[in-house]
Write an enzyme that holds these catalytic residues in place. Structure first.
Site, short mmCIF file in Angstrom:
data_model
loop_
_atom_site.label_atom_id
_atom_site.label_comp_id
_atom_site.label_asym_id
_atom_site.label_seq_id
_atom_site.Cartn_x
_atom_site.Cartn_y
_atom_site.Cartn_z
CE1 TYR A 175 -3.67 -2.43 0.55
CE2 TYR A 175 -4.66 -0.32 1.07
CZ TYR A 175 -4.79 -1.64 0.74
OH TYR A 175 -6.04 -2.18 0.59
CE LYS A 181 1.36 -17.60 -3.15
NZ LYS A 181 0.45 -18.75 -3.30
CG ASP A 186 -2.57 -19.94 -2.00
OD1 ASP A 186 -2.08 -19.99 -0.85
OD2 ASP A 186 -2.01 -20.46 -2.99
CG ASP A 245 -8.16 -4.38 1.46
OD1 ASP A 245 -9.08 -3.88 2.13
OD2 ASP A 245 -8.12 -4.33 0.22
CG ASP A 296 -13.74 -6.31 2.30
OD1 ASP A 296 -13.60 -5.75 3.41
OD2 ASP A 296 -14.03 -5.69 1.27
C1 IPM Z 1 -10.42 -0.71 3.92
C2 IPM Z 1 -10.64 -0.07 2.57
C3 IPM Z 1 -9.43 0.78 2.24
C4 IPM Z 1 -8.23 -0.12 2.14
C5 IPM Z 1 -9.59 1.63 0.98
C6 IPM Z 1 -10.82 2.51 1.04
C7 IPM Z 1 -8.36 2.45 0.69
O1 IPM Z 1 -10.89 -1.02 1.60
O2 IPM Z 1 -10.34 0.02 4.92
O3 IPM Z 1 -10.33 -1.93 4.01
O4 IPM Z 1 -8.01 -0.75 1.10
O5 IPM Z 1 -7.51 -0.23 3.14
MN MN Z 2 -10.90 -3.05 2.30
#
Ligand code: IPM
Ligand code: MN
Length: 371
Positions: A142, A189, A221, A245, A249
């Site tokens: 990042y 990884k 993975d 990240d 999710d």
């Molecule tokens: C998160 C979001 C952010 C990230 C974006 C909005 C930059 O997806 O907080 O997980 O990728 O960290």
């Molecule tokens: Mn995110």
């Protein structure tokens, strides 16, 4: 206790869910004699519209001067489909993380018995899931050197990690595991990436100082697959920025509703607390968003202040409400409560020391003062 809290409602449903969390914090303040001072500041698309900057200097100053930050959400459709736009709401969040040194993102995923049917996974797979993802937040791909070589038609993003960067988040992972089921899974990884091998070496060495904690390793993975097949096997997942990240999710859908999942981004001094759901622009202003993720984020903030009983009271109140089938439309489309009603309800339960079952009776009789 007296605390100064920077409040950054941001975009979409951010302001309305934040309002409910502050209601609940005020109720906690009244009950336990704490005072929370709120300092509002702009962030995200709303800040671009007003100041042409997703994180104005004044907002950063407000955050630096505060004891903690309550953050709503950022993002607006007008920026979504243009990753080339020079100014975008996410830049505000990334800059805030970097400037405040918010190096660890904690995302707990818990399930609630009444809501298991909302999960896309089979109920027996998700029942009793209780895991914590610790994502490194200020390093890795990042924030590494990135660029384009226009002549060659190439682009690059560099992933770099230092031993101290790994150590500080790994320490948090071991400490959190000590208060949980005592297991840390480092997801990486390491069969391909040199940074992953540095993570493994560093974390393995540290494990010697935490003899009670079991440390295991998993390739990312494989972890993506295991999270869906056997989510109960995980306790603390420790991982780098990009893997975290994606996996966080993925893990968020296990619980059945994004509207219930809080997060904390821990820094050296000031930490930030925010729901994991986004700005949900379609619902903005409709009073239908679920404020529970933000209210639970406020509970994480109280915990960071050492106010454990107060945080627990918030959690218990939410559990009781869910047990009764009360929730915003995505949880229970049959009996609908609005975002602000849920906030009122939790705040009243806390402020009035009220027994939940009494309140429930009043609600069904239609004589509640708050519905
Ligand atoms: C998160 C979001 C952010 C990230 C974006 C909005 C930059 O997806 O907080 O997980 O990728 O960290
Ligand atoms: Mn995110």
């Amino acid at each position: 206790m007296r605390k100064k809290i920077a409040v950054l409602p941001g975009d979409g449903i951010g302001p309305e869910v934040i309002e409910q969390a502050l209601k609940v914090l005020d109720a906690v303040g009244d009950r336990y004699d704490h005072f929370f001072e709120y300092c509002y500041a702009d962030v995200g698309a709303v800040a671009i519209d007003k100041h042409n900057n997703p994180l104005p200097d004044t907002t950063l100053e407000t955050c630096v001067e505060s004891d903690a930050i309550m953050f709503g959400a950022i993002g607006h459709p007008k920026y979504d489909n243009d990753p080339n736009a020079k100014i975008r709401p996410e830049q505000g969040l990334l800059k805030l993380r970097k400037e405040l040194g918010l190096y660890a993102n904690l995302r707990p995923v818990t399930t609630y018995p009444k809501l298991l049917h909302l999960s896309p996974l089979k109920e027996e797979k998700v029942k009793d899931v209780d895991l914590l993802i610790l994502r490194e937040l200020t390093g890795g791909i990042y924030f590494g050197t990135k660029g384009r070589n226009h002549d060659a038609g190439t682009a690059y993003d560099t992933c770099e990690y230092s031993i101290p960067e790994i150590e500080r988040i790994a320490k948090l992972a071991f400490e959190n595991a000590a208060n949980r089921r005592k297991k840390v899974t480092l997801v990486d990884k390491a069969n391909v990436l040199e940074t992953s091998r540095l993570w493994r070496d560093t974390v393995r060495k540290m494990a010697a100082s935490y003899p009670d904690i079991t440390l295991d390793f998993m390739f990312v993975d494989n972890a993506a697959m295991q999270l869906i097949q056997y989510p109960k096997n995980f306790d603390v997942i420790l991982t780098s920025n990009m893997f975290g990240d994606i996996l966080s999710d993925e893990a968020s859908v296990i619980a059945g509703s994004m509207g219930l999942l809080p997060s904390a981004s821990i820094g050296n001094k000031t930490s930030l607390f925010e729901p994991i759901h986004g700005s949900f622009p379609q619902a903005a202003g409709e009073d239908i968003a679920n404020p529970m993720a933000t209210i639970l984020s406020a509970a994480m903030m109280l915990e960071s202040f050492g106010l454990l009983e107060e945080a627990k009271l918030i959690r218990t109140s939410i559990k009781k409400i869910l047990e009764k089938g009360i929730g915003t439309p995505e949880l229970n489309p049959k009996i609908i409560y609005s975002c602000s009603q849920i906030g009122d309800f939790i705040a009243h339960m806390i402020a009035e020391h009220e027994d939940f079952s009494m309140r429930q009776e009043k609600m069904s009789d239609g004589i509640s003062t708050i519905i």
